[in-house]
Design a protein around this motif. Sequence first.
Motif, PDB file in Angstrom:
ATOM      1  N   ASN A 158      43.164  56.366  47.473  1.00 49.45           N
ATOM      2  CA  ASN A 158      43.151  57.828  47.350  1.00 49.45           C
ATOM      3  C   ASN A 158      42.157  58.362  48.357  1.00 49.45           C
ATOM      4  O   ASN A 158      41.063  57.819  48.503  1.00 49.45           O
ATOM      5  N   LEU A 159      42.546  59.408  49.057  1.00 50.71           N
ATOM      6  CA  LEU A 159      41.667  60.074  50.007  1.00 50.71           C
ATOM      7  C   LEU A 159      41.717  61.556  49.719  1.00 50.71           C
ATOM      8  O   LEU A 159      42.792  62.162  49.726  1.00 50.71           O
ATOM      9  N   GLY A 160      40.567  62.136  49.414  1.00 53.38           N
ATOM     10  CA  GLY A 160      40.463  63.571  49.211  1.00 53.38           C
ATOM     11  C   GLY A 160      39.792  64.177  50.437  1.00 53.38           C
ATOM     12  O   GLY A 160      38.841  63.611  50.959  1.00 53.38           O
ATOM     13  N   PHE A 161      40.322  65.307  50.914  1.00 50.92           N
ATOM     14  CA  PHE A 161      39.669  65.950  52.048  1.00 50.92           C
ATOM     15  C   PHE A 161      39.731  67.468  51.941  1.00 50.92           C
ATOM     16  O   PHE A 161      40.612  68.035  51.310  1.00 50.92           O
ATOM     17  N   VAL A 178      44.208  65.845  47.793  1.00 52.24           N
ATOM     18  CA  VAL A 178      44.097  64.406  47.581  1.00 52.24           C
ATOM     19  C   VAL A 178      45.430  63.770  47.964  1.00 52.24           C
ATOM     20  O   VAL A 178      46.494  64.235  47.558  1.00 52.24           O
ATOM     21  N   MET A 179      45.338  62.708  48.768  1.00 53.52           N
ATOM     22  CA  MET A 179      46.533  61.993  49.204  1.00 53.52           C
ATOM     23  C   MET A 179      46.452  60.543  48.741  1.00 53.52           C
ATOM     24  O   MET A 179      45.372  60.023  48.474  1.00 53.52           O
ATOM     25  N   GLU A 180      47.611  59.889  48.703  1.00 48.95           N
ATOM     26  CA  GLU A 180      47.704  58.491  48.291  1.00 48.95           C
ATOM     27  C   GLU A 180      48.468  57.729  49.363  1.00 48.95           C
ATOM     28  O   GLU A 180      49.512  58.182  49.826  1.00 48.95           O
ATOM     29  N   GLY A 181      47.928  56.594  49.779  1.00 46.55           N
ATOM     30  CA  GLY A 181      48.611  55.782  50.778  1.00 46.55           C
ATOM     31  C   GLY A 181      47.660  54.778  51.402  1.00 46.55           C
ATOM     32  O   GLY A 181      46.603  54.477  50.851  1.00 46.55           O
ATOM     33  N   GLU A 182      48.038  54.274  52.579  1.00 48.30           N
ATOM     34  CA  GLU A 182      47.194  53.333  53.294  1.00 48.30           C
ATOM     35  C   GLU A 182      46.141  54.094  54.099  1.00 48.30           C
ATOM     36  O   GLU A 182      46.413  55.172  54.643  1.00 48.30           O
ATOM     37  N   LEU A 183      44.953  53.531  54.172  1.00 50.20           N
ATOM     38  CA  LEU A 183      43.810  54.202  54.786  1.00 50.20           C
ATOM     39  C   LEU A 183      44.107  54.705  56.192  1.00 50.20           C
ATOM     40  O   LEU A 183      43.847  55.873  56.505  1.00 50.20           O
ATOM     41  N   ASP A 184      44.636  53.862  57.054  1.00 44.22           N
ATOM     42  CA  ASP A 184      44.877  54.275  58.441  1.00 44.22           C
ATOM     43  C   ASP A 184      45.845  55.455  58.514  1.00 44.22           C
ATOM     44  O   ASP A 184      45.648  56.385  59.303  1.00 44.22           O
ATOM     45  N   LEU A 186      43.969  58.663  57.261  1.00 42.55           N
ATOM     46  CA  LEU A 186      43.004  59.158  58.248  1.00 42.55           C
ATOM     47  C   LEU A 186      43.713  59.828  59.422  1.00 42.55           C
ATOM     48  O   LEU A 186      43.226  60.833  59.950  1.00 42.55           O
ATOM     49  N   ALA A 187      44.869  59.312  59.805  1.00 45.67           N
ATOM     50  CA  ALA A 187      45.649  59.951  60.882  1.00 45.67           C
ATOM     51  C   ALA A 187      46.123  61.336  60.441  1.00 45.67           C
ATOM     52  O   ALA A 187      46.135  62.277  61.251  1.00 45.67           O
ATOM     53  N   ILE A 188      46.489  61.482  59.179  1.00 44.67           N
ATOM     54  CA  ILE A 188      46.912  62.784  58.663  1.00 44.67           C
ATOM     55  C   ILE A 188      45.742  63.767  58.681  1.00 44.67           C
ATOM     56  O   ILE A 188      45.911  64.938  59.054  1.00 44.67           O
ATOM     57  N   VAL A 189      44.559  63.307  58.307  1.00 48.61           N
ATOM     58  CA  VAL A 189      43.370  64.173  58.358  1.00 48.61           C
ATOM     59  C   VAL A 189      43.144  64.657  59.782  1.00 48.61           C
ATOM     60  O   VAL A 189      42.884  65.851  60.013  1.00 48.61           O
ATOM     61  N   LYS A 190      43.271  63.764  60.747  1.00 49.98           N
ATOM     62  CA  LYS A 190      43.092  64.156  62.157  1.00 49.98           C
ATOM     63  C   LYS A 190      44.129  65.213  62.559  1.00 49.98           C
ATOM     64  O   LYS A 190      43.790  66.213  63.189  1.00 49.98           O
TER      65      LYS A 190
END
Length: 95
Positions: free
Chosen positions: A5-8, A45-51, A54-58
């Motif tokens: 999970n990545l929250g941004f 918050v997104m769910e998936g593979e880290l790389d 992080l590309a989506i955040v960019k």
Amino acid sequence: MPVINLGFQVLPKVPDGNTYAAVDRAIEVVQRSGVKYQVGPMETVMEGELDTLLAIVKQAQEACLAAGASEVMTFVKIHYRPGGVTIDEKMAKYR
């Protein structure tokens, strides 16, 4: 690679002060990405593979700039577990 999970949160500096329009462009990037996500009042918050995430955040930051922001501050939180972690498992008891 496990599911994380990545929250941004993006905080675009927009000359006309209309930050919501730039944030909307960032959210559109997430929506088009195909990953599982939840938009909240303070972060997405997104769910998936880290790389991938992080590309989506960019891309979301770049979308803010394309929408007229002169700069973007981005805050990122990552929940990593070697076996993976999902939004559903964390939220199930609240639904």
